[in-house]
Design a protein around this motif. Structure first.
Motif, short mmCIF file in Angstrom:
data_model
loop_
_atom_site.label_atom_id
_atom_site.label_comp_id
_atom_site.label_asym_id
_atom_site.label_seq_id
_atom_site.Cartn_x
_atom_site.Cartn_y
_atom_site.Cartn_z
N PRO A 79 43.44 31.53 47.90
CA PRO A 79 43.49 30.29 47.14
C PRO A 79 42.85 30.38 45.76
O PRO A 79 43.30 29.72 44.82
N SER A 80 41.85 31.24 45.59
CA SER A 80 41.17 31.35 44.30
C SER A 80 42.14 31.71 43.19
O SER A 80 42.07 31.16 42.09
N ASP A 102 47.64 21.84 49.05
CA ASP A 102 48.62 22.90 49.28
C ASP A 102 48.06 24.27 48.92
O ASP A 102 48.22 25.23 49.67
N VAL A 103 47.40 24.37 47.79
CA VAL A 103 46.85 25.65 47.33
C VAL A 103 45.75 26.15 48.28
O VAL A 103 45.61 27.35 48.49
N SER A 104 45.01 25.23 48.88
CA SER A 104 43.92 25.61 49.79
C SER A 104 44.44 26.37 51.00
O SER A 104 43.67 27.08 51.65
N LYS A 105 45.71 26.24 51.31
CA LYS A 105 46.28 26.88 52.49
C LYS A 105 46.72 28.32 52.25
O LYS A 105 47.04 29.04 53.18
N TYR A 106 46.76 28.76 50.98
CA TYR A 106 47.17 30.12 50.65
C TYR A 106 46.14 31.14 51.14
O TYR A 106 44.97 30.82 51.30
N HIS A 126 45.35 31.10 43.07
CA HIS A 126 46.25 29.98 42.83
C HIS A 126 45.54 28.83 42.10
O HIS A 126 46.13 28.17 41.26
N PHE A 127 44.27 28.60 42.45
CA PHE A 127 43.50 27.58 41.74
C PHE A 127 43.35 27.97 40.27
O PHE A 127 43.48 27.13 39.38
#
Length: 132
Positions: A87-88, A80-84, A90-91
């Motif tokens: 993403p960095s 899910d986070v990879s789609k933002y 959010h990770f």
């Protein structure tokens, strides 16, 4: 770039350093994700040859299941986070939360409900099997 400055406003050596650090962080993040997804509990951990928990063994499934739920939720969250768009960021939030012991990202109520239903089902049927 997650900040409002334009790339042209940053000198080339600084821009190169940022790219280098970003690549190093991406590699480190991949290593952390791999380690988290490989987390497991061992059966007989103090024996010379510890082994992985076996879900086919009725006495081990209640230990095996939370580990699998953790992996599944983590993999889902990573996906899910990879789609933002960024993403960095959010990770970074996710890993800081894990480090602090903040498990809200995992929807622990859902996990508890699932574990309780599996354990209750196990008690009703007299033990767990792989298909229970």
């Amino acid at each position: 770039m997650p900040w409002p400055a334009h790339r042209t406003a940053i000198p080339e050596p600084i821009h190169h350093l940022i790219q280098q650090k970003a690549a190093e962080l991406a590699t480190l993040r991949a290593e952390v994700e791999r380690e988290l997804l490989l987390v497991t509990l061992l059966a007989d951990p103090f024996k010379q040859k510890p082994r992985h928990l076996d879900p086919r063994n009725a006495s081990e499934i209640e230990s095996w299941l939370p580990v699998q739920l953790f992996r599944d939720k983590l993999a889902q969250h990573i996906s899910d986070v990879s789609k933002y768009a960024s993403p960095s960021l959010h990770f970074g939030r996710l890993y800081r939360r894990i480090h602090r012991g903040d498990w809200n990202w995992m929807f622990t109520e859902y996990i508890w409900e699932m574990l309780e239903s599996v354990i209750n089902r196990s008690e009703r049927t007299g033990g767990m099997t792989c298909g229970s």
